[in-house]
Design a protein around this motif. Sequence first.
Motif, PDB file in Angstrom:
ATOM      1  N   ALA A  34       0.821  -1.213   0.000  1.00 57.35           N
ATOM      2  CA  ALA A  34       0.000   0.000   0.000  1.00 57.35           C
ATOM      3  C   ALA A  34       0.854   1.262   0.000  1.00 57.35           C
ATOM      4  O   ALA A  34       0.519   2.266   0.624  1.00 57.35           O
ATOM      5  N   ILE A  35       1.951   1.242  -0.737  1.00 55.74           N
ATOM      6  CA  ILE A  35       2.886   2.366  -0.781  1.00 55.74           C
ATOM      7  C   ILE A  35       2.210   3.660  -1.235  1.00 55.74           C
ATOM      8  O   ILE A  35       2.572   4.752  -0.804  1.00 55.74           O
ATOM      9  N   TYR A  36       1.204   3.550  -2.077  1.00 55.39           N
ATOM     10  CA  TYR A  36       0.514   4.734  -2.576  1.00 55.39           C
ATOM     11  C   TYR A  36      -0.265   5.440  -1.463  1.00 55.39           C
ATOM     12  O   TYR A  36      -0.546   6.637  -1.559  1.00 55.39           O
ATOM     13  N   VAL A  37      -0.584   4.705  -0.395  1.00 52.53           N
ATOM     14  CA  VAL A  37      -1.247   5.290   0.776  1.00 52.53           C
ATOM     15  C   VAL A  37      -0.221   5.780   1.781  1.00 52.53           C
ATOM     16  O   VAL A  37      -0.327   6.894   2.310  1.00 52.53           O
ATOM     17  N   SER A  38       0.790   4.959   2.052  1.00 52.05           N
ATOM     18  CA  SER A  38       1.746   5.267   3.112  1.00 52.05           C
ATOM     19  C   SER A  38       2.810   6.276   2.705  1.00 52.05           C
ATOM     20  O   SER A  38       3.293   7.046   3.536  1.00 52.05           O
ATOM     21  N   GLN A  39       3.194   6.294   1.424  1.00 51.36           N
ATOM     22  CA  GLN A  39       4.256   7.190   0.965  1.00 51.36           C
ATOM     23  C   GLN A  39       3.841   7.883  -0.343  1.00 51.36           C
ATOM     24  O   GLN A  39       4.448   7.674  -1.398  1.00 51.36           O
ATOM     25  N   PRO A  40       2.819   8.709  -0.281  1.00 47.42           N
ATOM     26  CA  PRO A  40       2.326   9.344  -1.513  1.00 47.42           C
ATOM     27  C   PRO A  40       3.351  10.247  -2.186  1.00 47.42           C
ATOM     28  O   PRO A  40       3.317  10.413  -3.411  1.00 47.42           O
ATOM     29  N   LYS A  41       4.281  10.823  -1.421  1.00 52.78           N
ATOM     30  CA  LYS A  41       5.290  11.693  -2.034  1.00 52.78           C
ATOM     31  C   LYS A  41       6.179  10.920  -2.986  1.00 52.78           C
ATOM     32  O   LYS A  41       6.510  11.410  -4.077  1.00 52.78           O
ATOM     33  N   ALA A  42       6.595   9.722  -2.585  1.00 61.18           N
ATOM     34  CA  ALA A  42       7.456   8.906  -3.445  1.00 61.18           C
ATOM     35  C   ALA A  42       6.726   8.502  -4.715  1.00 61.18           C
ATOM     36  O   ALA A  42       7.298   8.509  -5.814  1.00 61.18           O
ATOM     37  N   VAL A  43       5.446   8.140  -4.586  1.00 66.01           N
ATOM     38  CA  VAL A  43       4.656   7.729  -5.741  1.00 66.01           C
ATOM     39  C   VAL A  43       4.414   8.917  -6.670  1.00 66.01           C
ATOM     40  O   VAL A  43       4.596   8.818  -7.891  1.00 66.01           O
ATOM     41  N   ALA A  44       4.025  10.058  -6.107  1.00 69.86           N
ATOM     42  CA  ALA A  44       3.782  11.245  -6.920  1.00 69.86           C
ATOM     43  C   ALA A  44       5.051  11.690  -7.639  1.00 69.86           C
ATOM     44  O   ALA A  44       4.998  12.130  -8.796  1.00 69.86           O
ATOM     45  N   ALA A  45       6.197  11.571  -6.968  1.00 68.33           N
ATOM     46  CA  ALA A  45       7.461  11.974  -7.589  1.00 68.33           C
ATOM     47  C   ALA A  45       7.754  11.143  -8.830  1.00 68.33           C
ATOM     48  O   ALA A  45       8.208  11.675  -9.848  1.00 68.33           O
ATOM     49  N   LEU A  46       7.503   9.840  -8.770  1.00 68.89           N
ATOM     50  CA  LEU A  46       7.747   8.995  -9.940  1.00 68.89           C
ATOM     51  C   LEU A  46       6.774   9.333 -11.066  1.00 68.89           C
ATOM     52  O   LEU A  46       7.155   9.358 -12.240  1.00 68.89           O
ATOM     53  N   ILE A  47       5.519   9.593 -10.721  1.00 72.35           N
ATOM     54  CA  ILE A  47       4.534   9.966 -11.745  1.00 72.35           C
ATOM     55  C   ILE A  47       4.945  11.265 -12.431  1.00 72.35           C
ATOM     56  O   ILE A  47       4.878  11.387 -13.667  1.00 72.35           O
ATOM     57  N   GLU A  48       5.410  12.226 -11.661  1.00 70.29           N
ATOM     58  CA  GLU A  48       5.848  13.493 -12.241  1.00 70.29           C
ATOM     59  C   GLU A  48       7.096  13.299 -13.100  1.00 70.29           C
ATOM     60  O   GLU A  48       7.249  13.931 -14.157  1.00 70.29           O
ATOM     61  N   LYS A  49       7.966  12.422 -12.660  1.00 72.27           N
ATOM     62  CA  LYS A  49       9.158  12.107 -13.452  1.00 72.27           C
ATOM     63  C   LYS A  49       8.745  11.528 -14.796  1.00 72.27           C
ATOM     64  O   LYS A  49       9.338  11.855 -15.837  1.00 72.27           O
ATOM     65  N   ALA A  50       7.732  10.662 -14.787  1.00 72.58           N
ATOM     66  CA  ALA A  50       7.234  10.080 -16.035  1.00 72.58           C
ATOM     67  C   ALA A  50       6.633  11.156 -16.930  1.00 72.58           C
ATOM     68  O   ALA A  50       6.894  11.199 -18.142  1.00 72.58           O
ATOM     69  N   ALA A  51       5.826  12.037 -16.347  1.00 76.26           N
ATOM     70  CA  ALA A  51       5.183  13.097 -17.123  1.00 76.26           C
ATOM     71  C   ALA A  51       6.215  14.019 -17.772  1.00 76.26           C
ATOM     72  O   ALA A  51       6.049  14.434 -18.921  1.00 76.26           O
ATOM     73  N   GLN A  52       7.271  14.297 -17.052  1.00 75.54           N
ATOM     74  CA  GLN A  52       8.325  15.170 -17.581  1.00 75.54           C
ATOM     75  C   GLN A  52       9.214  14.418 -18.556  1.00 75.54           C
ATOM     76  O   GLN A  52       9.687  14.975 -19.550  1.00 75.54           O
ATOM     77  N   GLY A  53       9.444  13.111 -18.289  1.00 78.32           N
ATOM     78  CA  GLY A  53      10.284  12.308 -19.173  1.00 78.32           C
ATOM     79  C   GLY A  53       9.668  12.120 -20.538  1.00 78.32           C
ATOM     80  O   GLY A  53      10.350  12.186 -21.561  1.00 78.32           O
ATOM     81  N   VAL A  54       8.362  11.893 -20.571  1.00 80.89           N
ATOM     82  CA  VAL A  54       7.659  11.739 -21.845  1.00 80.89           C
ATOM     83  C   VAL A  54       7.717  13.035 -22.639  1.00 80.89           C
ATOM     84  O   VAL A  54       7.916  13.042 -23.853  1.00 80.89           O
ATOM     85  N   ALA A  55       7.584  14.160 -21.940  1.00 84.88           N
ATOM     86  CA  ALA A  55       7.571  15.467 -22.608  1.00 84.88           C
ATOM     87  C   ALA A  55       8.919  15.759 -23.266  1.00 84.88           C
ATOM     88  O   ALA A  55       8.983  16.474 -24.272  1.00 84.88           O
ATOM     89  N   ARG A  56      10.014  15.200 -22.713  1.00 83.72           N
ATOM     90  CA  ARG A  56      11.348  15.481 -23.259  1.00 83.72           C
ATOM     91  C   ARG A  56      11.686  14.600 -24.454  1.00 83.72           C
ATOM     92  O   ARG A  56      12.694  14.794 -25.105  1.00 83.72           O
ATOM     93  N   LYS A  57      10.896  13.538 -24.678  1.00 86.15           N
ATOM     94  CA  LYS A  57      11.212  12.608 -25.759  1.00 86.15           C
ATOM     95  C   LYS A  57      10.917  13.219 -27.125  1.00 86.15           C
ATOM     96  O   LYS A  57      10.026  14.014 -27.272  1.00 86.15           O
TER      97      LYS A  57
END
Length: 269
Positions: free
Chosen positions: A246-269
Amino acid sequence: MKDSRNVRNYFRTAATHCGILSLFVLGFGGSVVAQTAPTSAVKNIVLVHGGFVDGSGWEGVYKILKKDGYMVAVVQNPTISHGDDVAVTKRTIANQNGPVILVGHSYGGAVITEAGNDPKVVGLVYVAAFAPDKGESVSTLIANPPPGAPQPPILPPQDGYLFLDKAKFPASFAGDVKPDAAAFMADSQVPWGVEALNGKISEPAWKTKPSWYLVTTEDRMIPPDAQRTMSKRAGSTVIEVKGSHAIYVSQPKAVAALIEKAAQGVARK
């Protein structure tokens, strides 16, 4: 007046350096603070929950992403059949204005693997999730657990639906969630249809689209080594975080950071 100008110049310079620094610290470990989305990032995020739970568990991740300027939609899948859940997810994708980062937790990974073929989806994020290949299902992936792997406390089916043993739910599913919250999750379980587990993938989206994967090293539902195998097969960009299923409940910052990394990574491609 000269001193005032110097102070203003100092803060302008400091702000510039802080903005550059934030790009380097994004996305590493549970202590990461998610950063504001740059204008070039994909702005639409769709979150898909897994079995035994509903979309409310994404609240912490949702709030961080919204604060950082993203448009976020949370899918409420009935988890009765895989085909229906894919259809519900695709309807949510259709409602987004522009390209989408599609995120799935646990069984939600099987859903996004199929629904991610939608042309609006430009990237996939797996959070302690199943990432099946063509012809695979959750059932086939869990059929032969490795020796010594934790066994999820799944009770015998009731009218075609599965539940976890409430007494064992916190330790197995939510080991790092606050006890009262974990107890609530156990008591508010959503029935998971056996048919949903048996839904096979027709074409995995990760074969044609970039993916990111968060491995939970203390997971007692999907063994960490199984997560590593699936993420490697999918060619995902991987981070590992010490946490429960349940990492998405217990550590939302870590999960959100990876999602944002993905959003920014796709934009740079």
